[in-house]
Each structure stands twice: as structure tokens, then as C-alpha cells.
Write an enzyme that holds these catalytic residues in place. Structure first.
Site, short mmCIF file in Angstrom:
data_model
loop_
_atom_site.label_atom_id
_atom_site.label_comp_id
_atom_site.label_asym_id
_atom_site.label_seq_id
_atom_site.Cartn_x
_atom_site.Cartn_y
_atom_site.Cartn_z
N ASN A 77 0.87 -1.18 0.00
CA ASN A 77 0.00 0.00 0.00
C ASN A 77 0.90 1.22 0.00
OD1 ASN A 77 -1.78 2.06 0.52
ND2 ASN A 77 -2.27 1.41 2.62
N LYS B 241 0.06 4.32 -0.28
CA LYS B 241 -0.56 5.51 0.31
C LYS B 241 -0.32 6.72 -0.61
CE LYS B 241 -0.05 3.27 4.72
NZ LYS B 241 0.01 3.35 6.17
N HIS C 129 -9.38 1.11 4.70
CA HIS C 129 -8.11 1.24 5.42
C HIS C 129 -8.33 2.16 6.62
CE1 HIS C 129 -4.06 2.49 6.39
NE2 HIS C 129 -3.67 1.39 5.80
N GLU D 26 -6.81 4.56 7.75
CA GLU D 26 -6.67 6.01 7.48
C GLU D 26 -7.94 6.55 6.84
OE1 GLU D 26 -2.97 5.56 5.41
OE2 GLU D 26 -2.05 4.93 7.30
N GLU E 97 -5.36 -5.15 10.32
CA GLU E 97 -4.31 -4.16 10.57
C GLU E 97 -4.61 -3.42 11.87
OE1 GLU E 97 -2.35 -2.84 6.64
OE2 GLU E 97 -4.20 -1.71 6.84
N GLY F 264 2.45 2.12 10.72
CA GLY F 264 3.40 3.23 10.59
C GLY F 264 4.11 3.59 11.88
N SER G 72 3.44 -2.21 10.30
CA SER G 72 4.89 -2.26 10.57
C SER G 72 5.54 -3.58 10.17
CB SER G 72 5.18 -1.93 12.04
OG SER G 72 4.81 -0.59 12.32
P1 PGA Z 1 2.90 0.19 7.59
O1 PGA Z 1 1.44 0.42 6.94
O2 PGA Z 1 3.44 -1.09 7.00
O3 PGA Z 1 3.69 1.40 7.18
O4 PGA Z 1 2.70 0.10 9.06
C1 PGA Z 1 0.58 -0.67 6.72
C2 PGA Z 1 -0.72 -0.16 6.12
O5 PGA Z 1 -1.15 0.94 6.47
O6 PGA Z 1 -1.33 -0.85 5.28
#
Ligand code: PGA
Length: 255
Positions: free
Chosen positions: A10, A12, A96, A98, A167, A173, A213
Site C-alpha cells: 500500500n 498511500k 483502510h 486512514e 491491521e 506506521g 509495521s
Molecule cells: P505500515 O502500513 O506497513 O507502514 O505500518 C501498513 C498499512 O497501512 O497498510
């Protein structure tokens, strides 16, 4: 039943069209022929055509990060399942964290998106996961169950037409990955809910990805868990040198 693992990136709000193209060429130099897993990247919408072009005739699939649930009309600024399909995507992320947090998408909204994608024979990668506060209040199972039941309400799930991504919001992140035990417990619970609602065959066949992560260092122990079928990777999917080893580890999951 055998579940083909999935390595999904992803991106983003990162990577111009040129950068997406360059990444895919470099990644294909790292892993030239199809690994024993599906490989999917979700670029920003404007970089989808370049990514689809770069991935053409390879094993790489390109996904959208989001879609609206209608195919046309007075919905300024939105994208539709039909449009992203015509751009060459077979998958779209849905819900997601976010999107849930910053754009206030609800489980009800997400069920509409999941249905709209299915109507175009597309595969939603439906994201679920609890916040830190919810985890600390002992609400993990309640939240996951709600996100599954309401976000998939009226959605005709089959083992191949939908992918789930667990997730935990506190792991995204942050560099704070879920322990292999916490991740496996959550994945097993998700599969149990799916079994109750959709039956054993579908629950046994559906892929459930872990996200939050994921790194080349921790993917090995995560992918070794019986109910973890791959990764949805943010930060570590931005560079071929970190995503290639993650892909290789996912592809090496024993049957
Ligand atoms: P990350 O993000 O691997 O940077 O923690 C995962 C995601 O948001 O799908």
C-alpha cells in the site's frame, strides 16, 4: 485447502507515475518470475495507469487504494469500481484505517463499497483492526466482529472474491508490530467469525493478511502463523530492497 499467500504493498500518498513505473521495473529485476504468492501494489489513483503499464505481462497486479460505491453521477472527486477496473485494476483496498479515521468512513459505507466492487467482479481487500484504546479496553474481538458483520453486510463472500486485511491501528506506521501470538489470535478469531457467518469452506479458503509495521525482519515469524496468509505493507513496500525480501518470505510459506 491451500490458500495462495499474498504480498500486497500500500503506497498511500507516495510515488508519482514515473516513480511507480521505476519501482516496478526495479522490483521485476529483483524477482523476475512469478513467486509462489500473489503480488499486488496499490499506487495513488493517478499513478495507476503507469503502474499497470509497467506491470503488463508480468505477475504483478495493481490495486486501487479506495473507490466510491457508485459508478457514475454527481459525486465530485470520487472514483468508481468501473473506472478503476477499466484502468486495469482487479483489486481495491476498502476501509483502510486512514480512510476510517481521516475520512470518517463507516462500516455501512464500506459494505456499499464491497458490494459495488463485487458488482464489477472486483476483489475488495477489506481492512479491519482495532485502535490501541480499544485493545487496552479488551474490545479487540467486539470491534473486529462489528467491522466484519456490518462492513460485509449483504456482501456475498466467496473464498476467492474477497481478501481480508487485519491491521491493528496502533501498529500502522509506528514500528510497533503485533506479536506473532496477538496477530495469530486475531486472525484465528476473524476466521471463526467468517466460519459462523459464511460457513467452513469459505472461512478455510479466504486469505487474511496482516498489516502494521511489517518489515523484512519480522515477516518470517508472522507468515509462519497458521492463519496469516500474507502481508499488507505500507512503509516497507516503498523500496524494492525491503519489499523483495518480504515477498520472498511470504512466497516461502509452507503449504
Ligand atoms: P505500515 O502500513 O506497513 O507502514 O505500518 C501498513 C498499512 O497501512 O497498510
Amino acid at each position: 485447502m491451500k490458500r495462495v499467500p499474498v504480498a500486497a504493498g500500500n503506497w498511500k500518498l507516495n510515488k508519482t507515475a514515473d516513480e511507480a513505473q521505476k519501482f516496478i521495473s526495479e522490483f521485476l529485476r529483483e524477482i523476475p518470475s512469478a513467486p509462489a504468492c500473489e503480488v499486488i501494489f496499490a499506487p495513488v489513483a493517478l499513478s495507476i495507469p503507469a503502474a499497470v503499464g509497467a506491470a503488463a505481462s508480468s505477475y504483478i497486479r495493481i490495486a486501487a487504494q479506495n473507490t466510491y460505491h457508485k459508478n457514475s453521477g454527481a459525486f465530485t472527486g470520487e472514483l468508481s469500481p468501473a473506472l478503476i477496473k477499466s484502468a486495469g485494476c482487479r483489486h481495491s483496498l476498502v476501509g483502510h484505517s486512514e480512510r476510517r479515521t481521516y475520512f470518517h468512513e463507516t462500516n455501512k459505507d464500506l459494505s456499499l463499497k464491497n458490494k459495488a466492487l463485487h458488482a464489477e467482479s472486483m476483489i475488495p481487500i477489506y481492512c479491519i483492526g482495532e485502535t490501541l484504546q480499544e485493545r487496552e479496553s479488551g474490545l479487540v474481538e467486539k470491534i473486529l466482529e462489528e467491522q466484519l458483520i456490518y462492513g460485509l453486510e449483504g456482501v456475498e463472500i466467496g473464498e476467492d472474491n474477497t481478501i481480508i486485511a487485519y491491521e491493528p491501528v496502533w501498529a500502522i506506521g509506528t514500528g510497533r508490530v503485533a506479536s506473532k501470538t496477538d496477530a495469530q489470535d486475531a486472525h484465528r478469531f476473524v476466521r471463526q467469525v467468517l466460519e459462523r457467518v459464511y460457513g467452513g469452506k469459505i472461512a478455510a479458503g479466504i486469505r487474511i493478511l496482516y498489516g502494521g509495521s511489517v518489515s523484512p525482519e519480522n515477516i518470517g515469524e508472522l507468515i509462519a502463523q497458521p492463519d496469516i496468509d500474507g502481508g499488507l505493507v505500507g512503509g516497507a513496500s516503498l523500496k524494492p530492497e525491503t519489499f523483495a525480501p518480504i515477498t520472498r518470505a511470504i512466497a516461502a510459506k509452507p503449504n
